[in-house]
Design an enzyme around this catalytic site. Structure first.
Site, PDB file in Angstrom:
ATOM      1  CG  ASP A 121      42.689  35.291  34.584  1.00  0.00           C
ATOM      2  OD1 ASP A 121      41.527  34.799  34.305  1.00  0.00           O
ATOM      3  OD2 ASP A 121      43.715  34.787  33.856  1.00  0.00           O
ATOM      4  CG  HIS A 162      39.483  37.596  33.053  1.00  0.00           C
ATOM      5  ND1 HIS A 162      40.368  36.913  32.393  1.00  0.00           N
ATOM      6  CD2 HIS A 162      39.581  38.942  32.928  1.00  0.00           C
ATOM      7  CE1 HIS A 162      41.208  37.822  32.011  1.00  0.00           C
ATOM      8  NE2 HIS A 162      40.812  39.063  32.448  1.00  0.00           N
TER       9      HIS A 162
END
Length: 525
Positions: free
Chosen positions: A258, A292
């Protein structure tokens, strides 16, 4: 006489070493009932921590080997030192993270599984060494995948029922009900809750069940020289300070499932209730690979985030570089952000993303404590290659993004800058080479300065700068060095007070292209 003296001397020296070893504050876990053979030794480690605290503090020392444990409760004045060759491995039995404790989970204070390493209301806690902490998160990942991917409603597990019972009356916004309804909250690997003087240094951390380093409501946090590796895993952010002050993150190497580093301060009404901003944050000399986002602010930012510097970092392979995200209903102010000396490569989405429309299902509402604010954000000295989109700025009509600047930026991207609903925006010495569309597109914005902006790869019949419904804009000191079909295109009924000054258009075929809805003259000199 000499022989007697030597015996006495050796005896005294041996006695001194023995006393020194017993009083230097180091507790070798192998001498405290633990083992380095991979057999569960939670109780021995916890007893050593408690013993050190009772003695006023100390270091729990893990020599080379494999140590298996459940959740550990950190105490005052404790250092966990993990030697090179040592791995502190956490159990994949969920029962080993009971009983529930108070923590902040995804921006909401609640009761849930204990973080793997957890401290509350304490000070002077350190994790250091050249060894490895392995969260063995795969069991946690598989469980959340099982719940999320189910095509029919599943019977609640005992852990979901426990979570429901432990959080009676906990309120969340309607959009968050989907996440809350799963009622299976994987624990962060490390959370210090309301602590002072927290340091994590040198260790490698891998396979976190959820967020990795997640201090909450802490003062004076340092993360230095840490490697974080969470491959192919859901929501395994690297470093997430939330509602902390005086945070220092440096010399870290992060590749996760993430965001690499995310700055947060609480979600929605619960975040506003605690009303504790994250402030005074420095992020320096870090490399971010898979993730991300490289450095992200939000989307849990309801307590506010301010005074942040990000410098001397490399993002190589992240989805985004610098990202700010929030939505109506969050509230909170993000302000006084400085980003400088950044190199980006292979950015799959935006190099820069500033988005107040993170929840696309919201509608315009009167300005209130629910309204998020982004302001006073300044970016300089950035190089980007193999970027998909150089920049996207998306404000909301009731609260445009305010006082944003970019200086000395050079980006090779598929698409260029896109700015929508902002005010007081300045671009100085910005070069963006694109493959599709205008290098700079601005709409529904006002008070704009475009100073020495350019592209060296102009696209046929495509403007370098495209404006729509903008006002009070100065375009100056621009020189297109390569042959260019169209420099500027302007459209929109609301467009007004647009000025061109001190530009050189020697290589431009069409300086200004007017759209069908444009009703004003543009002043040039």
């Amino acid at each position: 006489m000499k022989k007697v003296f030597l015996v006495i001397f050796v005896s005294v020296l041996t006695s001194f070493i023995s006393v020194s070893s017993a009083t230097n504050g180091w507790l070798n876990i192998l001498e405290e009932g633990g083992n380095n053979k991979g057999e569960l030794c939670t109780e021995a480690i916890q007893k050593a921590i408690d013993k050190a605290e009772k003695n006023g503090g100390g270091t729990i020392y893990f020599p080379a080997g494999d140590y298996l444990t459940g959740a550990l409760r950190l105490k005052n004045n404790i250092t966990i030192h993990i030697e090179s060759g040592a791995t502190l491995r956490f159990s994949n039995n969920f029962d080993h993270y009971l009983p529930f404790v108070q923590l902040r989970w995804e921006g909401t204070v609640m009761n849930s599984f204990s973080p793997l390493l957890y401290g509350k209301d304490i000070e002077n806690i350190t994790i250091t060494g050249r060894g490895t902490i392995d969260g063995q998160g795969e069991a946690w990942w598989k469980e959340i995948w099982r719940i999320e991917s189910a095509k029919e409603k599943l019977e609640l597990t005992k852990y979901q029922k426990m979570t429901q019972e432990a959080n009676v009356g906990l309120e969340t916004a309607p959009y968050y009900e989907r996440t809350r309804n799963f009622l299976f909250h994987r624990p962060p690997l490390f959370q210090a809750f309301n602590c002072k003087n927290v340091r994590i240094e040198g260790v490698t951390i891998q396979n976190s069940p959820f967020w990795t380093i997640n201090p909450a409501f802490c003062d004076n946090v340092t993360v230095d020289g840490v490697t974080i590796f969470n491959p192919h895993s859901p929501n395994t952010d690297g470093i997430n300070p939330t509602s902390c002050k005086n945070v220092h993150i440096s010399n870290c190497h992060i590749s996760v499932g993430d965001d690499c580093i995310t700055i947060k301060s609480g979600r929605d009404a619960d975040g506003r209730k605690w009303a504790t901003p994250t402030e005074n944050v420095t992020i320096t000399n870090c490399t971010m690979l898979s993730g991300h986002g490289g450095v992200v602010i939000g989307s849990e930012m309801s307590g506010g985030i301010k005074k942040v510097t990000i410098a001397n970092c490399v993002f190589d392979g992240t989805d985004r570089g610098i990202r700010l995200k929030a939505a109506r209903g969050r509230g909170g102010v993000v302000e006084d952000i400085r980003v400088s000396n950044i190199v980006m490569n292979n950015i799959k989405k935006e190099a820069f993303m500033f988005n107040l429309f993170y929840d696309k299902n919201t509608v315009e509402e009167p300005v209130s404590e629910r309204t998020p604010i982004f302001r006073n954000i300044h970016i300089s000295n950035v190089t980007g290659t193999n970027v998909n989109t150089a920049c996207r700025v998306i404000g909301i009509p009731e609260m445009p993004i305010h006082n944003l600047s970019f200086s000395n930026i050079n980006i090779e991207a598929k698409e260029g800058f896109s700015i929508d609903t902002a005010s007081d925006v300045e671009l100085h010495d910005v070069k963006v080479n694109t493959q599709i569309g205008a290098s700079f597109s601005i709409e529904n914005s006002k008070n704009i300065i475009l100073d020495n902006v350019s592209t060296t790869t102009p696209i046929k019949d495509t403007p370098v700068i495209k404006l729509n419904n903008v006002s009070n804009i100065m375009i100056g000191n621009n020189f297109q060095m390569t042959p260019t079909d169209v420099f500027l295109e302007v459209d929109g009924l609301k467009s007004k007070t647009i000025f061109l000054k001190n530009n050189v258009f020697e290589h431009v075929k069409t300086v200004l292209k007017k759209g069908k809805d444009l009703k004003i003259d543009i002043k040039q000199n």
